[in-house]
Design a protein around this motif. Sequence first.
Motif, short mmCIF file in Angstrom:
data_model
loop_
_atom_site.label_atom_id
_atom_site.label_comp_id
_atom_site.label_asym_id
_atom_site.label_seq_id
_atom_site.Cartn_x
_atom_site.Cartn_y
_atom_site.Cartn_z
N PRO A 1 9.58 0.36 3.73
CA PRO A 1 10.59 1.27 4.30
C PRO A 1 9.90 2.49 4.92
N GLY A 2 10.44 2.92 6.06
CA GLY A 2 9.91 4.12 6.71
C GLY A 2 8.79 3.85 7.70
N ILE A 3 8.40 2.60 7.90
CA ILE A 3 7.32 2.31 8.83
C ILE A 3 7.80 2.54 10.26
N ALA A 4 6.90 3.00 11.11
CA ALA A 4 7.26 3.29 12.50
C ALA A 4 7.55 2.01 13.27
N ASP A 5 8.27 2.14 14.39
CA ASP A 5 8.59 0.99 15.22
C ASP A 5 7.39 0.52 16.04
N GLY A 6 6.47 1.44 16.35
CA GLY A 6 5.30 1.08 17.13
C GLY A 6 4.11 1.93 16.73
N ASP A 7 2.93 1.55 17.22
CA ASP A 7 1.69 2.27 16.92
C ASP A 7 1.53 2.48 15.41
N ARG A 8 1.72 1.38 14.67
CA ARG A 8 1.76 1.46 13.21
C ARG A 8 0.37 1.55 12.59
N PRO A 9 0.17 2.45 11.62
CA PRO A 9 -1.07 2.40 10.84
C PRO A 9 -1.18 1.04 10.13
N VAL A 10 -2.38 0.66 9.77
CA VAL A 10 -2.62 -0.66 9.18
C VAL A 10 -3.44 -0.51 7.91
N LEU A 11 -3.08 -1.29 6.90
CA LEU A 11 -3.88 -1.46 5.69
C LEU A 11 -4.13 -2.94 5.50
N ILE A 12 -5.39 -3.37 5.64
CA ILE A 12 -5.76 -4.77 5.41
C ILE A 12 -6.31 -4.88 3.99
N VAL A 13 -5.80 -5.84 3.24
CA VAL A 13 -6.15 -6.00 1.83
C VAL A 13 -6.76 -7.37 1.59
N PHE A 14 -7.94 -7.40 0.98
CA PHE A 14 -8.56 -8.67 0.61
C PHE A 14 -7.96 -9.18 -0.70
N ASP A 15 -8.23 -10.48 -1.00
CA ASP A 15 -7.62 -11.13 -2.17
C ASP A 15 -6.11 -10.96 -2.10
N GLY A 16 -5.57 -11.32 -0.92
CA GLY A 16 -4.18 -11.02 -0.62
C GLY A 16 -3.16 -11.71 -1.50
N ARG A 17 -3.49 -12.88 -2.05
CA ARG A 17 -2.52 -13.55 -2.90
C ARG A 17 -2.21 -12.73 -4.15
N VAL A 18 -3.21 -12.04 -4.66
CA VAL A 18 -2.97 -11.18 -5.83
C VAL A 18 -2.01 -10.06 -5.45
N ALA A 19 -2.31 -9.36 -4.34
CA ALA A 19 -1.51 -8.20 -3.95
C ALA A 19 -0.11 -8.58 -3.50
N ALA A 20 0.04 -9.77 -2.93
CA ALA A 20 1.34 -10.18 -2.39
C ALA A 20 2.21 -10.91 -3.39
N VAL A 21 1.58 -11.72 -4.28
CA VAL A 21 2.33 -12.64 -5.12
C VAL A 21 2.10 -12.42 -6.61
N GLU A 22 0.85 -12.38 -7.04
CA GLU A 22 0.55 -12.36 -8.47
C GLU A 22 0.84 -10.99 -9.10
N ILE A 23 0.35 -9.94 -8.48
CA ILE A 23 0.62 -8.58 -8.94
C ILE A 23 1.14 -7.82 -7.72
N PRO A 24 2.36 -8.10 -7.30
CA PRO A 24 2.85 -7.59 -6.01
C PRO A 24 2.89 -6.07 -5.96
N ILE A 25 2.22 -5.52 -4.95
CA ILE A 25 2.15 -4.07 -4.82
C ILE A 25 3.23 -3.52 -3.89
N ALA A 26 4.08 -4.40 -3.35
CA ALA A 26 5.10 -3.95 -2.41
C ALA A 26 5.96 -2.80 -2.96
N PRO A 27 6.47 -2.86 -4.21
CA PRO A 27 7.28 -1.74 -4.70
C PRO A 27 6.52 -0.41 -4.75
N ALA A 28 5.22 -0.48 -5.01
CA ALA A 28 4.42 0.75 -5.00
C ALA A 28 4.29 1.29 -3.58
N LEU A 29 4.12 0.39 -2.62
CA LEU A 29 4.02 0.80 -1.22
C LEU A 29 5.33 1.41 -0.73
#
Length: 403
Positions: A180-208
């Motif tokens: 929530p709150g992300i811009a429509d364009g020219d968006r900052p980016v955070l690339i995360v390695f070991d993405g399955r952990v961050a997306a599925v196993e220990i999802p960090i989305a609520p913290a973001l």
Amino acid sequence: MSKVTSGEDLQRRLAVEGAPLIDPGRPGFVTATFAWRAPEGSPVRHVYLEANGITDRRDPDANALRQLPDSDLWVLSREVPERWRGGYGFLPRIEPIAEPAAGQTEWEWWRGVIAGLVTDELNPLPVVTSMGLPARSEAVMPGAPTQRWWIHGVSPRGRMTEEVRSLAGVDRSIWVYEPPGIADGDRPVLIVFDGRVAAVEIPIAPALDRLAERGHRVPLVVMIDSIDPGLRSQELPCSSEFLAALTGDLLPYLRERWDATGDPASVLVGGSSYGGLAATFAALQAPDHFGGAVSLSGSFWWPRLPMAGSSIQERLADREASRSRFWMAAGELEPRLIEENREVRDLLRARGFDVSYREFCGGHDYVHWRALLVEGASALLGRADAGHVCGPRPESVPVPPES
């Protein structure tokens, strides 16, 4: 030591307090009592505690629980730092833990041992599972700092998209999260390695989701699946080929498809362990693409024989400072890499890089990394009302403690 004096006393306290039980200790420490209940008819004759950063796998006898007389409960009291937070579990066995077999590496031996790890059914907190390893319970001592980004049991409010995309010649899942709150364009980016952990196993989305609430710039979060340990050990430790795939393939795609920014100062890369090493390598080698790195417990011991490659320390020997910024954290209870993390911090600062660094009271553990990843990203992205990313941190301004 623990105030537990009998099985009845233990049962009563566990029913009220949950596990582990905590009693006072000497200054700076508490006594934590861990308890495991044997199932009816269990043939188990040995039970060991495995607690991240606390127990020593090379000394199993020191971690052995004892069975209370006329009880199905096994207990062990250990003195631990009052600021410790960490994952733990029990190893119930018929035979005692034996030493590694001839020709067996310590890691191969230990992977076999912890295959039998079980969680603490008396602990009320959710268990933690990652990287295909057995689930663990979470222990939080009274002095452990509150994790101000992490929240248990909250659903994300942004949009998560999973794509299968070829990257570095490998088809893999890539998760893209729009908080929530992300811009429509020219968006900052955070690339995360070991993405399955961050997306599925220990999802960090609520913290973001909390970034916008707290006035921070909100990035497009891109989580890359590492597939398996073999591929991970090839791609993440300072691989020029994998870095070329990120800069030449992934970043252009994110700009075209996801309205990502082209400003490297607003493109971050982050990860833990090998992922922390990879993030640091990317920001060092490609500062025109990655302006910031979040390194959590970076594996800066790499390489060791028979591995081949140049370490981050060697690469820094004659490196001129760029505008890349680094946010680093490592555990005080990580004896295998804490000194290397301090060394890389000092080398980066000596070469003139902007570095923020902290240590947490714990081991090599996603229980810490899940919150610190967002903490580091928020620091590097800066406030939404500032109009720019954070500049260099004056040395006179202390890095705040984990909170």
